[in-house]
Enzyme design. Structure first.
Site, PDB file in Angstrom:
ATOM      1  N   ASP A  30       1.158  -1.102  -3.665  1.00  0.00           N
ATOM      2  CA  ASP A  30       1.777  -1.605  -2.429  1.00  0.00           C
ATOM      3  C   ASP A  30       3.097  -2.319  -2.728  1.00  0.00           C
ATOM      4  O   ASP A  30       3.289  -2.857  -3.812  1.00  0.00           O
ATOM      5  CB  ASP A  30       0.801  -2.567  -1.731  1.00  0.00           C
ATOM      6  CG  ASP A  30       1.158  -2.771  -0.265  1.00  0.00           C
ATOM      7  OD1 ASP A  30       1.935  -1.959   0.289  1.00  0.00           O
ATOM      8  OD2 ASP A  30       0.655  -3.742   0.333  1.00  0.00           O
ATOM      9  N   ASN A  32       6.406  -0.987  -2.076  1.00  0.00           N
ATOM     10  CA  ASN A  32       7.621  -0.194  -2.333  1.00  0.00           C
ATOM     11  C   ASN A  32       8.733  -0.551  -1.356  1.00  0.00           C
ATOM     12  O   ASN A  32       9.899  -0.679  -1.737  1.00  0.00           O
ATOM     13  CB  ASN A  32       7.320   1.307  -2.193  1.00  0.00           C
ATOM     14  CG  ASN A  32       6.402   1.815  -3.276  1.00  0.00           C
ATOM     15  OD1 ASN A  32       6.069   1.088  -4.208  1.00  0.00           O
ATOM     16  ND2 ASN A  32       5.987   3.076  -3.162  1.00  0.00           N
ATOM     17  N   SER A  85      -2.406   7.022   2.403  1.00  0.00           N
ATOM     18  CA  SER A  85      -3.635   6.782   3.157  1.00  0.00           C
ATOM     19  C   SER A  85      -3.676   7.643   4.418  1.00  0.00           C
ATOM     20  O   SER A  85      -2.642   8.126   4.899  1.00  0.00           O
ATOM     21  CB  SER A  85      -3.749   5.300   3.534  1.00  0.00           C
ATOM     22  OG  SER A  85      -2.936   5.002   4.642  1.00  0.00           O
ATOM     23  N   ASN A 119      -1.329   6.349   6.806  1.00  0.00           N
ATOM     24  CA  ASN A 119       0.115   6.381   6.528  1.00  0.00           C
ATOM     25  C   ASN A 119       0.865   7.453   7.336  1.00  0.00           C
ATOM     26  O   ASN A 119       2.092   7.415   7.431  1.00  0.00           O
ATOM     27  CB  ASN A 119       0.391   6.570   5.022  1.00  0.00           C
ATOM     28  CG  ASN A 119       0.118   5.326   4.193  1.00  0.00           C
ATOM     29  OD1 ASN A 119      -0.265   5.416   3.026  1.00  0.00           O
ATOM     30  ND2 ASN A 119       0.317   4.144   4.771  1.00  0.00           N
ATOM     31  N   ARG A 135      -4.345  -4.817  -6.584  1.00  0.00           N
ATOM     32  CA  ARG A 135      -3.400  -4.536  -5.501  1.00  0.00           C
ATOM     33  C   ARG A 135      -2.129  -5.319  -5.776  1.00  0.00           C
ATOM     34  O   ARG A 135      -2.183  -6.527  -6.012  1.00  0.00           O
ATOM     35  CB  ARG A 135      -3.964  -4.920  -4.137  1.00  0.00           C
ATOM     36  CG  ARG A 135      -2.979  -4.577  -3.001  1.00  0.00           C
ATOM     37  CD  ARG A 135      -3.563  -4.685  -1.620  1.00  0.00           C
ATOM     38  NE  ARG A 135      -2.606  -4.187  -0.628  1.00  0.00           N
ATOM     39  CZ  ARG A 135      -2.911  -3.597   0.501  1.00  0.00           C
ATOM     40  NH1 ARG A 135      -4.168  -3.428   0.828  1.00  0.00           N
ATOM     41  NH2 ARG A 135      -1.968  -3.174   1.333  1.00  0.00           N
ATOM     42  N   ARG A 157      -6.013  -7.354   0.930  1.00  0.00           N
ATOM     43  CA  ARG A 157      -6.902  -6.565   1.790  1.00  0.00           C
ATOM     44  C   ARG A 157      -7.130  -5.194   1.154  1.00  0.00           C
ATOM     45  O   ARG A 157      -6.395  -4.778   0.255  1.00  0.00           O
ATOM     46  CB  ARG A 157      -6.317  -6.409   3.199  1.00  0.00           C
ATOM     47  CG  ARG A 157      -4.907  -5.848   3.238  1.00  0.00           C
ATOM     48  CD  ARG A 157      -4.422  -5.661   4.694  1.00  0.00           C
ATOM     49  NE  ARG A 157      -3.033  -5.245   4.723  1.00  0.00           N
ATOM     50  CZ  ARG A 157      -2.018  -6.056   4.992  1.00  0.00           C
ATOM     51  NH1 ARG A 157      -2.217  -7.326   5.258  1.00  0.00           N
ATOM     52  NH2 ARG A 157      -0.769  -5.591   4.987  1.00  0.00           N
ATOM     53  N   GLU A 175     -14.464  -5.856  -9.180  1.00  0.00           N
ATOM     54  CA  GLU A 175     -13.703  -7.110  -9.270  1.00  0.00           C
ATOM     55  C   GLU A 175     -12.284  -6.868  -8.740  1.00  0.00           C
ATOM     56  O   GLU A 175     -11.648  -5.875  -9.091  1.00  0.00           O
ATOM     57  CB  GLU A 175     -13.626  -7.572 -10.736  1.00  0.00           C
ATOM     58  CG  GLU A 175     -14.960  -7.927 -11.335  1.00  0.00           C
ATOM     59  CD  GLU A 175     -15.605  -9.149 -10.683  1.00  0.00           C
ATOM     60  OE1 GLU A 175     -14.866 -10.041 -10.220  1.00  0.00           O
ATOM     61  OE2 GLU A 175     -16.851  -9.202 -10.646  1.00  0.00           O
TER      62      GLU A 175
HETATM   63  C1  IPE Z   1      -2.200   0.982   1.424  1.00  0.00           C
HETATM   64  O1  IPE Z   1      -0.995   0.382   1.651  1.00  0.00           O
HETATM   65  C2  IPE Z   1      -2.000   2.472   1.251  1.00  0.00           C
HETATM   66  C3  IPE Z   1      -1.393   2.895  -0.009  1.00  0.00           C
HETATM   67  C4  IPE Z   1      -1.078   2.103  -0.994  1.00  0.00           C
HETATM   68  C5  IPE Z   1      -1.150   4.308  -0.142  1.00  0.00           C
HETATM   69  P1  IPE Z   1      -0.409   0.124   3.112  1.00  0.00           P
HETATM   70  O2  IPE Z   1       0.912  -0.517   2.922  1.00  0.00           O
HETATM   71  O3  IPE Z   1      -0.434   1.382   3.907  1.00  0.00           O
HETATM   72  O4  IPE Z   1      -1.460  -0.878   3.731  1.00  0.00           O
HETATM   73  P2  IPE Z   1      -1.309  -1.921   4.940  1.00  0.00           P
HETATM   74  O5  IPE Z   1      -0.818  -1.141   6.119  1.00  0.00           O
HETATM   75  O6  IPE Z   1      -0.312  -2.949   4.510  1.00  0.00           O
HETATM   76  O7  IPE Z   1      -2.675  -2.514   5.114  1.00  0.00           O
HETATM   77  C1  IPE Z   2       3.327   1.460  -0.893  1.00  0.00           C
HETATM   78  O1  IPE Z   2       4.423   0.743  -0.466  1.00  0.00           O
HETATM   79  C2  IPE Z   2       3.510   2.965  -0.741  1.00  0.00           C
HETATM   80  C3  IPE Z   2       2.675   3.558   0.308  1.00  0.00           C
HETATM   81  C4  IPE Z   2       1.873   2.923   1.099  1.00  0.00           C
HETATM   82  C5  IPE Z   2       2.780   5.016   0.483  1.00  0.00           C
HETATM   83  P1  IPE Z   2       4.716   0.452   1.063  1.00  0.00           P
HETATM   84  O2  IPE Z   2       5.510   1.608   1.608  1.00  0.00           O
HETATM   85  O3  IPE Z   2       3.476   0.154   1.800  1.00  0.00           O
HETATM   86  O4  IPE Z   2       5.630  -0.820   0.944  1.00  0.00           O
HETATM   87  P2  IPE Z   2       5.601  -2.125   1.853  1.00  0.00           P
HETATM   88  O5  IPE Z   2       4.186  -2.577   1.929  1.00  0.00           O
HETATM   89  O6  IPE Z   2       6.146  -1.722   3.197  1.00  0.00           O
HETATM   90  O7  IPE Z   2       6.484  -3.101   1.138  1.00  0.00           O
HETATM   91 MG    MG Z   3       2.449  -1.534   2.239  1.00  0.00          MG
END
Ligand code: IPE
Ligand code: IPE
Ligand code: MG
Length: 245
Positions: free
Chosen positions: A20, A22, A65, A68, A188, A194, A207
């Site tokens: 998470d 990016n 996900s 997503n 995470r 979460r 864990e």
């Molecule tokens: C979880 O991250 C999904 C992946 C890492 C692929 P998200 O960024 O989609 O999760 P939420 O929306 O913050 O819970």
């Molecule tokens: C994780 O990073 C990648 C995916 C969920 C595909 P995010 O795209 O969720 O990045 P944030 O959470 O918005 O920073």
């Molecule tokens: Mg995210």
């Protein structure tokens, strides 16, 4: 042998990663979100190398996900493009390194070329034993349990399975990758605490370690620190520890 031998630093067999942050990584640098995803692929490569070096048997990464798809189409397309490129560029190398690739997630409704690509990748690496890289793509924990429930219901209706025999082991046997042991450690990145619908069934006694770094900055040191923290945890599985016995 000391009674608390189990609490010495030990490598988890199965590490799951929620990659998470990016977007936030890119935002901090005034870059488009896509730049964060691109750097995120580099972090995946680092994580796989570190996993191999550390002797981790299973490394599961949450790459996309089921939820997503609700992101803007341009971002979804960019992420799908990255997956295609990752498979094209990296699978030969993973294969050479002895990595078996498995994909978990819903394949129903996915573009045909993507499904074919994922299947080819699994076929090519089928007999590798150095490490298993489990890629969760179009994955949702609730979807996985619902798919298992459908499969079990079909067997019950056809008479192949008695309703009274449906237990946790039967449900576990109908998940996407039933032979893979549950993760020992979930990491995470990016500070969010979460699960976001990841591996709901399998995480029952995993864990959790939450780290503040964004995924594109993930490296071996962060992984090792998380493993260090894990190795100091007292896993009980509802029972008592060795010290208390
Ligand atoms: C979880 O991250 C999904 C992946 C890492 C692929 P998200 O960024 O989609 O999760 P939420 O929306 O913050 O819970
Ligand atoms: C994780 O990073 C990648 C995916 C969920 C595909 P995010 O795209 O969720 O990045 P944030 O959470 O918005 O920073
Ligand atoms: Mg995210």
């Amino acid at each position: 042998m000391p009674a608390f031998e189990h609490s010495y630093p030990e490598t988890p067999r199965h590490v799951a990663l929620i990659m998470d942050g990016n977007g936030r990584w890119a935002h901090q640098r005034s870059l488009p979100r896509s730049a964060g995803h691109k750097q995120g692929v580099e972090a995946v490569r680092r994580a796989v190398r570190a996993g191999l070096d550390l002797g981790i048997e299973y490394l599961t990464i949450f790459s996309f996900s089921a939820e997503n798809w609700s992101r803007p189409p341009s971002e979804v397309n960019y992420l799908l493009g990255l997956l295609r490129r990752f498979v094209r560029q990296d699978v030969a190398e993973l294969h050479q390194a002895g990595v078996r690739v498995r994909i978990i997630g819903e394949r129903e409704g996915l573009q045909r070329d993507i499904v074919r690509m994922l299947e080819e990748c699994e076929q090519l690496t089928l007999h590798n034993t150095a490490m298993t890289l489990v890629v969760a793509f179009n994955y949702g924990g609730r979807d996985e349990i619902a798919a298992a429930a459908r499969a079990i219901a079909r067997k019950a209706v056809s008479g192949d399975l008695a309703v009274a025999d449906i237990d946790a082991a039967i449900i576990g046997a109908h998940l996407y990758a039933p032979d893979i042991p549950a993760p020992d450690l979930l990491i995470r990145t990016s500070g969010e605490q979460r699960i976001s619908n990841f591996l709901l069934w399998q995480l029952a006694y995993t864990e959790f370690v939450f780290v503040p770094e964004h995924w594109p900055d993930f490296n071996r040191e962060i992984l090792e620190r998380a493993i260090q923290e894990y190795s100091g945890r007292d896993r009980r599985f509802g029972g008592l520890t060795a010290q208390a016995l």
